[in-house]
Design a protein around this motif. Structure first.
Motif, PDB file in Angstrom:
ATOM      1  N   UNK A 141      13.834   5.910  15.191  1.00  0.00           N
ATOM      2  CA  UNK A 141      13.692   7.125  14.376  1.00  0.00           C
ATOM      3  C   UNK A 141      13.805   8.378  15.252  1.00  0.00           C
ATOM      4  N   UNK A 182       4.611   6.740   6.095  1.00  0.00           N
ATOM      5  CA  UNK A 182       5.439   6.287   7.222  1.00  0.00           C
ATOM      6  C   UNK A 182       6.912   6.624   6.978  1.00  0.00           C
ATOM      7  N   UNK A 242      -3.717  10.410   7.087  1.00  0.00           N
ATOM      8  CA  UNK A 242      -3.544   9.161   6.328  1.00  0.00           C
ATOM      9  C   UNK A 242      -4.744   8.231   6.557  1.00  0.00           C
ATOM     10  N   UNK A 250       0.858  -1.196   0.000  1.00  0.00           N
ATOM     11  CA  UNK A 250       0.000   0.000   0.000  1.00  0.00           C
ATOM     12  C   UNK A 250       0.892   1.245   0.000  1.00  0.00           C
ATOM     13  N   UNK A 287       7.302  10.414   7.307  1.00  0.00           N
ATOM     14  CA  UNK A 287       7.276  10.857   8.716  1.00  0.00           C
ATOM     15  C   UNK A 287       8.619  10.535   9.373  1.00  0.00           C
ATOM     16  N   UNK A 288       9.142   9.343   9.094  1.00  0.00           N
ATOM     17  CA  UNK A 288      10.432   8.943   9.665  1.00  0.00           C
ATOM     18  C   UNK A 288      11.543   9.903   9.267  1.00  0.00           C
ATOM     19  N   UNK A 308      -3.312  -8.537   1.833  1.00  0.00           N
ATOM     20  CA  UNK A 308      -3.428  -8.572   0.369  1.00  0.00           C
ATOM     21  C   UNK A 308      -2.993  -9.939  -0.183  1.00  0.00           C
ATOM     22  N   UNK A 345      11.010  13.447  10.850  1.00  0.00           N
ATOM     23  CA  UNK A 345      11.282  13.438  12.297  1.00  0.00           C
ATOM     24  C   UNK A 345      12.790  13.333  12.564  1.00  0.00           C
ATOM     25  N   UNK A 351       3.453  14.009  13.995  1.00  0.00           N
ATOM     26  CA  UNK A 351       3.210  12.575  13.761  1.00  0.00           C
ATOM     27  C   UNK A 351       1.711  12.275  13.833  1.00  0.00           C
ATOM     28  N   UNK A 360      -0.613  10.891  10.595  1.00  0.00           N
ATOM     29  CA  UNK A 360      -1.284   9.583  10.582  1.00  0.00           C
ATOM     30  C   UNK A 360      -2.808   9.717  10.605  1.00  0.00           C
ATOM     31  N   UNK A 397       0.374   4.480   2.460  1.00  0.00           N
ATOM     32  CA  UNK A 397       0.796   4.234   3.851  1.00  0.00           C
ATOM     33  C   UNK A 397       2.320   4.136   3.943  1.00  0.00           C
ATOM     34  N   UNK A 398       2.891   3.419   2.977  1.00  0.00           N
ATOM     35  CA  UNK A 398       4.351   3.250   2.970  1.00  0.00           C
ATOM     36  C   UNK A 398       5.052   4.606   2.877  1.00  0.00           C
TER      37      UNK A 398
END
Lengths: 186, 267
Positions: free
Chosen positions: B98, A136, A180, A129, A139-140, B37, A143, A173, A177, A132-133
């Motif tokens: 992170x 994430x 998202x 997906x 965001x990483x 999936x 940050x 964050x 999300x 979402x990938x």
């Protein structure tokens, strides 16, 4: 190396004389980063607006690696700019500047998810997906760059400054999300 | 370069831990969505016994499982993730990595195994839900004496008595003095520098062009200051000559020069 070496007029002004060349160069680099980020955001907005660009990027048939590279570029700009802006704002004592830093965190989260959605291949969903990938990963990266900007090298960050910066990261964050999730539900 | 991390105040640590938890949850959501999936309830073939109460029970269970399959996958992944990160990785998760959060005990050393187990047991007793707060650290962290560290937090400075005065003569020879070893400094907080052995705490080489009673440095937790004692050839910070008889702030780690001898205080 102190500035007073180059500017003898600073003699006797301990505050200014204490400014190092590294700090001045760092400030100029921060300004350049903000300008390039704003230019990137403007460029994306211009692209989305259907205006003519000298370089046309066709994302429809682009492979995942290319999309990730594009995301990396956008996130680097966003992370550096957000870190720099919020760092300056949280160093001040005025409360309205702190509120602005929180608003900036939310706004940058919105831009990040919007950029992720544009870059993600929605027409041909694969195994991963992508929205979402990308969110994430984005965001990483953002940050991590903010953390780099906030690093305390000289023991200058007070408890209240740390709390403001932590709150800013949490807001960034959470908003990213949340948006998202809303996109997912829609 | 070694990573310098200082202890976070509990309220800041709680907020960053919450942010890290959100990143971890999003990651688990991504993994579970990817799994869903590939693996769907229809693809899982279970041979059921025919014509019995047990079969009805299984069919009912299957129907429920089909509806709640995504939730089951997510919960299963979360449990596995929690077990691996808390037991094998010592609390390190992708979100915490992170955000650069590391766990230590109150002295800054690694957390002992017994304390890690205690923390894990307490966390398990509330299913980790007591950690969902942004104002303070959860009780299981406090009970185990855990401290969260980050590069965002300032590294505690050493005591002033552990600071080191470094002196480099014209011939390149270096001498180091621990401030705690200088008795008059411990008493007064001031450091007298010059060639006069009767007066100075830091005696400069007799071949130096510095004055007998050249300058004085005073140190406290807020700042370090220096005063030139009307020396003949002057005291310098970089190329800036200090005004005689006037206290001047000495920037942290700055090198100052008593005519031909370089001096530095390392905090």
């Amino acid at each position: 190396m102190s500035l007073s070496k180059f500017l003898p007029d600073l003699k006797g002004n301990a505050g200014l004389a204490g400014i190092t060349l590294v700090q001045v160069v760092g400030f100029i680099a921060d300004c350049l980063a903000i300008i390039t980020t704003l230019a990137t955001i403007y460029g994306i907005g211009d692209y989305l607006g259907g205006q003519n660009l000298s370089v046309i990027i066709t994302l429809d048939d682009s492979p995942l690696a290319f999309r990730l590279m594009l995301l990396l570029l956008v996130c680097c700009g966003l992370g550096w700019a957000l870190g720099t802006i919020c760092k300056r704002l949280t160093e001040k004592s005025q409360e309205y500047l702190h509120i602005i830093s929180f608003i900036m965190a939310g706004l940058f989260a919105l831009i990040l998810v919007a950029a992720s959605e544009v870059i993600a291949n929605q027409s041909k969903p694969g195994l991963l997906p992508q929205l979402q990938l990308f969110t994430i990963v984005g965001v990483g990266i953002v940050v991590m760059l903010c953390r780099f900007q906030y690093r305390s090298l000289d023991g200058l960050a007070s408890g209240s400054t740390l709390e403001l910066r932590s709150s800013g990261i949490l807001i960034f964050v959470s908003v990213a999300f949340l948006i998202m999730l809303l996109l997912e539900l829609s | 370069m070694a990573k310098r991390r200082g202890p976070l105040p509990s309220s800041s640590a709680a907020k960053l831990l919450m942010a890290a938890a959100l990143v971890d949850l999003a990651l688990l959501y991504l993994v579970s969505k990817t799994i869903l999936r590939v693996v769907t309830p229809e693809k899982i073939q279970v041979s059921l016994p025919n014509n019995s109460v047990l079969a009805d029970f299984f069919r009912y269970g299957e129907a429920v499982a089909t509806v709640f399959f995504p939730v089951l996958v997510f919960v299963f992944l979360t449990a596995i993730f929690w077990l691996v990160t808390e037991t094998l990785l010592g609390g390190l998760t992708p979100g915490r990595a992170v955000l650069g959060l590391t766990l230590s005990d109150e002295t800054g050393g690694p957390l002992k195994r017994s304390k890690r187990v205690l923390r894990g047991m307490r966390k398990l007793s509330t299913l980790g839900l007591s950690g969902l707060q942004v104002s303070d650290l959860p009780k299981y962290d406090k009970a185990a004496g855990c401290v969260w560290n980050s590069s965002m937090a300032p590294v505690p400075r050493r005591r002033i008595t552990e600071w080191v005065f470094v002196l480099q003569a014209k011939d390149g020879r270096k001498s180091r003095y621990r401030l705690g070893d200088i008795s008059s400094f411990v008493r007064t907080g001031q450091l007298k520098i010059g060639r006069d052995a009767q007066w100075a705490d830091i005696v400069l080489p007799s071949t130096s062009l510095a004055s007998g009673r050249h300058c004085v440095v005073r140190v406290n937790r807020k700042q370090t200051e220096i005063i030139d004692n009307n020396s003949k050839n002057g005291t310098f910070i970089g190329n800036r000559k200090l005004a005689a008889g006037e206290w001047t702030v000495l920037p942290r780690k700055a090198v100052f020069r008593t005519t031909d001898v370089l001096c530095q205080i390392l905090s």
